[in-house]
Design an enzyme around this catalytic site. Structure first.
Site, short mmCIF file in Angstrom:
data_model
loop_
_atom_site.label_atom_id
_atom_site.label_comp_id
_atom_site.label_asym_id
_atom_site.label_seq_id
_atom_site.Cartn_x
_atom_site.Cartn_y
_atom_site.Cartn_z
N PHE A 18 0.84 -1.14 0.02
CA PHE A 18 0.00 -0.14 -0.19
C PHE A 18 0.87 1.31 -0.08
O PHE A 18 1.75 1.32 0.80
CB PHE A 18 -0.93 -0.07 1.44
CG PHE A 18 -1.45 1.29 1.69
CD1 PHE A 18 -2.81 1.61 0.92
CD2 PHE A 18 -1.25 1.94 2.58
CE1 PHE A 18 -3.41 2.69 1.18
CE2 PHE A 18 -2.04 3.14 3.01
CZ PHE A 18 -3.13 3.67 2.05
N SER A 40 2.88 12.37 7.58
CA SER A 40 1.49 12.50 8.26
C SER A 40 0.62 13.22 7.39
O SER A 40 -0.74 13.21 7.65
CB SER A 40 1.81 13.44 9.47
OG SER A 40 2.63 12.68 10.53
N THR A 75 6.14 -0.72 3.04
CA THR A 75 5.95 -2.07 3.41
C THR A 75 6.18 -3.11 2.30
O THR A 75 4.96 -2.92 1.47
CB THR A 75 5.13 -2.63 4.54
OG1 THR A 75 5.36 -1.33 5.65
CG2 THR A 75 5.24 -3.81 5.06
N GLY A 100 18.83 -6.67 32.90
CA GLY A 100 20.10 -5.57 33.16
C GLY A 100 21.25 -5.91 32.09
O GLY A 100 20.54 -5.95 30.91
N GLU A 102 1.58 3.86 10.20
CA GLU A 102 0.23 3.97 10.09
C GLU A 102 -0.14 4.95 10.90
O GLU A 102 -1.33 5.02 11.55
CB GLU A 102 -0.36 2.56 10.53
CG GLU A 102 0.18 1.45 9.42
CD GLU A 102 -0.79 0.34 9.05
OE1 GLU A 102 -1.91 0.44 9.31
OE2 GLU A 102 -0.48 -0.49 8.55
N1 CAA Z 1 -12.65 6.74 6.94
C1 CAA Z 1 -13.36 7.27 5.98
N2 CAA Z 1 -13.21 8.53 5.56
C2 CAA Z 1 -12.40 9.47 6.32
C3 CAA Z 1 -11.65 8.89 7.55
C4 CAA Z 1 -11.90 7.34 7.72
N3 CAA Z 1 -11.20 6.98 8.78
N4 CAA Z 1 -11.09 9.76 8.02
C5 CAA Z 1 -11.32 10.99 7.27
N5 CAA Z 1 -11.93 10.50 6.35
C6 CAA Z 1 -12.50 11.59 5.21
C7 CAA Z 1 -13.59 12.51 5.63
O1 CAA Z 1 -14.66 12.31 5.77
C8 CAA Z 1 -13.25 13.75 4.88
O2 CAA Z 1 -14.09 13.62 3.76
P1 CAA Z 1 -15.16 14.72 3.29
O3 CAA Z 1 -14.58 15.90 3.16
O4 CAA Z 1 -15.84 14.00 2.21
O5 CAA Z 1 -16.08 14.85 4.62
C9 CAA Z 1 -11.96 13.49 4.46
O6 CAA Z 1 -11.39 12.20 4.74
C10 CAA Z 1 -10.77 14.66 5.27
O7 CAA Z 1 -11.03 14.18 6.61
P2 CAA Z 1 -10.32 15.29 7.71
O8 CAA Z 1 -10.83 16.51 7.38
O9 CAA Z 1 -10.62 14.65 9.09
O10 CAA Z 1 -8.87 14.97 7.59
P3 CAA Z 1 -7.81 15.91 7.98
O11 CAA Z 1 -7.10 16.22 6.69
O12 CAA Z 1 -8.04 16.88 9.09
O13 CAA Z 1 -6.86 14.83 9.06
C11 CAA Z 1 -5.15 12.98 9.27
C12 CAA Z 1 -6.43 13.59 8.06
C13 CAA Z 1 -5.85 12.36 10.20
C14 CAA Z 1 -4.27 14.04 9.68
C15 CAA Z 1 -4.90 12.08 8.05
O14 CAA Z 1 -4.06 12.70 7.17
C16 CAA Z 1 -3.86 11.08 8.64
O15 CAA Z 1 -4.38 9.99 9.33
N6 CAA Z 1 -2.71 11.21 8.33
C17 CAA Z 1 -1.70 10.14 8.78
C18 CAA Z 1 -1.39 9.36 7.52
C19 CAA Z 1 -0.95 8.02 7.96
O16 CAA Z 1 -1.17 7.24 8.83
N7 CAA Z 1 0.08 7.56 7.10
C20 CAA Z 1 0.70 6.16 7.26
C21 CAA Z 1 1.26 5.70 6.05
S1 CAA Z 1 0.76 3.92 5.64
C22 CAA Z 1 1.78 2.91 6.51
O17 CAA Z 1 2.58 3.28 7.29
C23 CAA Z 1 1.72 1.57 6.11
C24 CAA Z 1 2.80 0.62 6.18
O18 CAA Z 1 3.44 0.50 5.15
C25 CAA Z 1 3.18 0.04 7.67
#
Ligand code: CAA
Length: 383
Positions: free
Chosen positions: A123, A132, A158, A339, A363
């Protein structure tokens, strides 16, 4: 325990425990040194139905519930965290996203081999300048007749090297913010997709983490997952599930470190008695047991909410936040109890400590989980 496991859940837990402690554990320490990807172990895990557990049988999965999945994943993590992260990404963010958003043709072509464990999936959301904040990603997908042309670099992916198919997000409309991001299913053999830099990591060393570079990579339009503009939503809902997996992984590694610490404390003698008889150690053991139990309850709670199809974004972030912070404390304490020996490669706790370090980062960092949780809390109490 608040949740009473069913006979089937107990059977899955016991089966995976036996397999994990016999097969997975046998080479975990060695692979931490050599960074060798456990391909043969994944083949066996596929045969046992562990690579697409929550996917219906008609698409190659096991139709298992989320409780069974977290039990299985934590048993794998107990023996090898590198193996468990691949299992987690594959089950949640790859298979579940395909199941939820894929067309029937996409499911037949990609989900069936993924869920049955014939191939590994990846992914790709993160980029060099967008971790972030994935909305600021720079990868683009430009429509040209019946194809999209992808350009950009994804980072920290990953299974970037060993996967055969990758779900990748890209901007299809720069002007629309998160609604201008789409998701594509890209077979790795697609011309224009190249595996880039392989990270040399502190932990999870047997799981490969790479760049994926897209250079004029032409992807047929019918390999878009969901609709144009659905990419961010697909990623976020996939991460809801993925974060439950990282919490379960944290629990598994914490249990391994805890068991090792208790065993050592009973054997090691200082001041004429086993160190487990000293209150300084006993109190640490009590605190560790309590922290682990609290994480377990959060994980079971969110897993059962998901099984009941209740919204669980907040609870997934809570479980991930609490469990990933918890395992960092538990592995540090396990080393302290060992230790000087805990600081050597002679004891597994040193590996557990390094492996666990990334759990508060990938994540979604702990800071991002707090954003998600506080957003949800404030939304719930808007009135
Ligand atoms: N499910 C479905 N839709 C969602 C959602 C969810 N859990 N969370 C948000 N949305 C949608 C919202 O409904 C919104 O859509 P609409 O405008 O149509 O209503 C849209 O997404 C934007 O939502 P927010 O305004 O709440 O989003 P934001 O921009 O304020 O915040 C954030 C987003 C939480 C910061 C987000 O960017 C985030 O989670 N960032 C971290 C990214 C991350 O986790 N990256 C990890 C990479 S993957 C990885 O590490 C995998 C690996 O290989 C191990």
């Amino acid at each position: 325990m608040l949740f009473k496991l069913t006979d089937e859940q107990l059977m899955i837990q016991n089966m995976v425990r036996e397999f994990s402690r016999k097969v997975i554990a046998a080479t975990a320490a060695q692979r931490d040194k050599t960074k060798e990807f456990p391909a043969e172990n994944f083949r066996q895990m596929g045969e046992l139905g562990l690579m697409g557990m929550m996917i219906p049988e008609k698409y190659g999965g096991e139709s298992a519930d989320t409780i069974s999945y977290v039990l299985a994943l934590s048993e794998i993590a107990y023996s090898c965290a590198s193996t468990s992260v691949v299992m987690s990404v594959q089950n949640s963010i790859v298979c579940e996203s395909l199941y939820k958003y894929g067309t029937e043709e996409q499911k037949q072509q990609f989900l069936v081999p993924l869920a049955s464990g014939k191939i590994i999936g990846a992914f790709a959301l993160t980029e060099p300048e967008a971790g972030s904040d994935p909305v600021s990603q720079q990868t683009t997908a430009v429509r040209q007749k019946d194809h999209y042309v992808l350009n950009g670099t994804k980072r920290f992916i990953t299974s970037g090297k060993h996967s055969k198919v990758v779900l990748v997000t890209a901007k299809t409309d720069e002007s629309k913010g998160h609604k201008g991001i789409s998701c594509f299913i890209v077979p790795k053999k697609t011309p224009g997709l190249v595996v880039g830099h392989l990270e040399d990591k502190m932990g999870l060393r047997a799981s490969d983490t790479t760049d994926l570079i897209f250079e004029n990579c032409r992807v047929p339009a019918d390999l878009m997952l969901g609709k144009e503009g659905d990419g961010f939503k697909i990623a976020m809902s996939g991460l809801d599930s993925g974060r439950i997996g990282i919490a379960a992984q944290s629990y598994g590694v914490a249990m391994a470190a805890f068991d090792a610490a208790v065993k050592y404390a009973k054997q090691r003698k200082q001041f004429g008695m086993a160190i487990s008889k000293h209150q300084a150690i006993r109190f640490q053991i009590a605190d560790m047991a309590t922290q682990i139990e609290a994480a377990k309850q959060l994980i079971f709670s969110v897993a059962s909410m998901k099984d009941r199809k209740q919204p669980h974004t907040k609870q997934a972030s809570m479980a991930k936040l609490f469990a990933s912070e918890m395992v960092n404390q538990i592995t540090a304490r396990a080393i302290q109890i060992h230790g000087g020996y805990g600081f050597t490669k002679e004891y597994d706790v040193e590996r557990f400590y390094r492996d666990a370090r990334v759990f508060t980062i990938y994540e979604g960092t702990s800071e991002i989980q707090r954003i998600v949780i506080s957003n949800q809390v404030l939304k719930d109490r808007r009135k």
